[in-house]
Design an enzyme around this catalytic site. Structure first.
Site: not given
Ligand code: IVH
Length: 667
Positions: A113, A115, A117, A224, A311, A405, A408, A423, A429
């Site tokens: 999935e 992730k 943000d 999710y 990541k 600064c 000024c 400053c 200023c």
């Molecule tokens: S699973 C134990 N699935 O990533 C299961 N997390 O460090 C934990 N996040 O706090 C969550 N997309 O805010 C999961 N498809 C996804 C996600 C997801 C984003 C974030 C979530 C969580 C952090 C995990």
């Protein structure tokens, strides 16, 4: 390493990590990348594991981030909200797959999935209706933000079809890029600080006190994970698909994979394609699909063994540092900005990068003409994350932070414990003068309708306004001479200024921008000292006798009133009829019946809104506090009172009274 050295290193790492946590969570101004932060954290964990004699229950390794704020009811999660262990390379992902196969003794399916943000949320449903929405908080307890979450259109309040009687569903609340960009443009106009990235904007919005404002920010949510007893499917993926039929918007582009190869091709595909998504992503979450296998694998102390986060690497390029410019902000803080040889990064040409403060320059050991590495994470402005020292021209000098600064010429100052140089020339200023005016007219201060930072800039440039009192001498004829200022807008400003003379004294006091006199301090001062005249005459002893006013604030107030130009300013503002008397001096019905008593309120009330009840407590001289402690005198219980507050009051033997009993107290 000798034990003494190990201990020193551990303490240093803890301190560094705490500082980065603070920069990230509180200031929303991280100075290192997530990758580097995770590196520090894993160094610390490795050392703590190897040398348990130096462990400490308050080490930052013991806690995941914390987003608890005081205004929301705190509730315990039925199932803790864990985090995931992070990985940064394909090898680590293959290792994860191998580990899963070894521990489970089978070759399970996986789900990849994106992730997202944003900020995570846990929703509970009963009989097809949304019951409660709670933030992650510290993983065990979070903030009840149900009222705000209800405003998010894509979250179903009632479900369709064949849903379980009770369950929790978790997902990510995000602010799409388009909404984020529009919000920041609006904030520039209002002279407010920009959100650094959509994640901060989403979590900041979710914690707003006004759910109407939340609604206007157009958040979105994707889900999710589903938790509960007797769920209908063993497959995580299949259960989620089913929940789409109940009304949930799922994390998009999830895919089932059979092995490492399929997972790797998903990672490679989305590393590129994510740039086209309408929201921010920072990686991929890889999960074992079968809930049965998940249970077999179980959890470590902080994260599940059946999932891992991969990541994405922030895009990084190298280029030459041409020099450093210094910008003076409206508060006087001086920010160094690097000028770079233009370079292509993440689809745009980058010419400048943020250096945050002098410590960052020193930490990087920057020299002119260095070859530097520039990264673009979720932040708007790219940052320099490292230097290629092997390529350094030995004749080039180290970059020295300026001492005066650039606007000024005043010598810069830095207070103990602060990262920034300032400053100090607040009345002379240009950026500071404009900053003071912007603060004065801002929503929480004098709330002058129609005026924004662009107009303040123009007024200052034209020499029409040099301080806040000058605003009240403006007339329509002068205003219409400004660029792009129509008659209607000019009328609105004149009207806005006139209306601001009804703003209560405590906000006038806040609006003056006296150092350390924020909203709360201004309120306290207004309540106790009651008028501008008395404040001006108050001596040190008088000032520190006011609750929560300490030496620093008292000195700052005395210092402010000791300057001739400030006294003149106050006299001019008085002539323009700004309120110089406290509300409680004027307000009808004010008493001291609740003097010395502190109250916590919880739930909803019949005769008052929550704010109305709080105002009534203050009108009678009582104090509102947000969380119960042994010092609290009463908990006023409304309907749907939070169970945790009630429990705490009972444990601490704090009297719990009804709304009617409260009314009797003040009658
Ligand atoms: S699973 C134990 N699935 O990533 C299961 N997390 O460090 C934990 N996040 O706090 C969550 N997309 O805010 C999961 N498809 C996804 C996600 C997801 C984003 C974030 C979530 C969580 C952090 C995990």
């Amino acid at each position: 390493m000798f034990p003494e050295e190990v201990k020193k290193r551990i303490l240093k790492l803890r301190q560094e990590i705490e500082q980065h946590n603070f920069n990230y969570y509180k200031l929303s101004q991280p100075t290192i990348s997530d990758f580097e932060f995770d590196g520090l954290m894993s160094d610390l964990i490795a050392l703590e594991n190897k040398f348990p004699e130096f462990s400490d229950e308050n080490s930052p390794s013991q806690r995941v981030g914390n987003d608890i704020s005081r205004e929301f009811e705190q509730v315990s999660h039925l199932y803790p909200m864990l985090s995931l262990s992070n990985s940064y390379s394909e090898t680590e992902v293959s290792d994860f797959v191998q580990r899963v196969e070894k521990l489970s003794g089978e070759k399970p399916d996986y789900v990849c999935e994106l992730k997202l943000d944003g900020t995570s949320i846990s929703l509970s449903y009963r009989d097809g209706e949304l019951q409660r929405a709670v933030t992650r908080g510290d993983g065990e307890k979070g903030d009840d933000v149900t009222a705000n979450v209800r405003t998010i259109r894509s979250i179903p309040l009632k479900l369709n079809g064949d849903y379980p009687a009770t369950f929790e569903i978790r997902g990510e609340i995000v602010m799409p890029f388009a909404v984020f960009d529009a919000l920041n443009i609006e904030r520039v106009k209002l002279g407010e600080q920009l959100f650094a990235n959509p994640r901060n904007a989403a979590s900041g919005t979710l914690k707003l006190q006004s759910s109407a404002m939340v609604a206007s920010r157009k958040l979105d949510a994707y889900f999710y994970s589903i938790l509960g007893e007797n769920l209908q499917e063993d497959g995580h993926y299949e259960l989620l698909q089913k929940s789409a039929g109940w009304g949930f918007q799922l994390s998009p582009h999830a895919a089932k994979c059979k092995n490492s190869e399929e997972i790797h091709s998903y990672l490679a595909e989305w590393d590129k394609k994510r740039e086209q998504l309408p929201f921010a992503t920072d990686g991929v979450v890889i999960k074992v699909n079968s809930k049965r296998v998940q249970e077999e694998l179980g959890y470590t102390a902080k994260s599940p063994r059946w999932a891992i986060a991969y990541k994405f690497k922030a895009e990084r390029v190298s280029t030459r540092l041409l020099g450093v410019d210094y910008q003076v902000g409206r508060t006087g803080a001086v920010t160094p900005v690097a000028n770079l040889e233009p370079v292509q990064l993440g689809g745009t040409v980058v010419k400048r990068a943020s250096l945050h403060n002098s410590d960052v320059i020193e930490g990087l050991d920057l020299h002119t003409n260095d070859l530097v590495f520039v990264e673009k994470g979720g932040e708007i402005i790219p940052k320099i994350v490292g230097v290629d020292k092997s390529n350094r021209d030995p004749l080039q000098a180290a970059i020295q932070f300026i001492t005066n600064c650039p606007e000024c010429g005043s010598p810069l100052v830095r207070e103990e414990g602060e990262a920034a140089w300032y400053c100090p020339n607040e009345d002379g200023c240009p950026p500071l003068i404009k900053g003071k005016i912007e603060h004065f007219i801002s929503r929480k201060a004098m709330d002058v309708d129609g005026l924004g930072s662009e107009t303040v800039d123009l007024l200052f440039q034209q020499g029409l306004v040099c301080n806040v009192a000058d605003l009240y001498e403006l007339n329509k004829d002068q205003l219409v001479t400004l660029d792009r200022m129509g008659e209607k807008s000019a009328d609105r400003i004149v009207e806005g200024l006139k209306n601001s003379t009804n703003i209560p004294f405590e906000r006038v006091l806040f609006a003056l921008g006296i150092r350390y006199v924020g909203e709360t301090v201004a309120k306290k001062l207004a309540r106790e000292i009651k008028s501008m005249d008395q404040l001006q005459q108050a001596d040190f002893a008088k000032l520190i006798s006011v609750e929560e006013i300490g030496v620093k604030i008292a000195e700052s107030i005395i210092n402010w009133f000791s300057r001739k130009e400030h006294l003149e300013l106050v006299e001019r503002l008085r002539k323009f009829n700004l309120r110089f008397e406290a509300e409680s001096n004027l307000k009808e019905g004010s008493t001291e019946k609740l003097k010395g008593l502190s109250f916590v309120i919880s739930g909803t009330f019949k005769n008052y809104s929550r704010d109305g009840l709080k105002a009534d407590i203050e009108l009678h001289g009582g104090k509102n506090v947000s969380s119960i402690s042994a010092k609290t005198n009463y908990l006023i219980a409304g309907e749907n009172i939070g169970p945790s507050k009630l429990e705490k009051a009972t444990t601490l033997k704090i009297p719990v009274i009804t709304e009617e009993q409260y009314i009797q107290l003040t009658d």
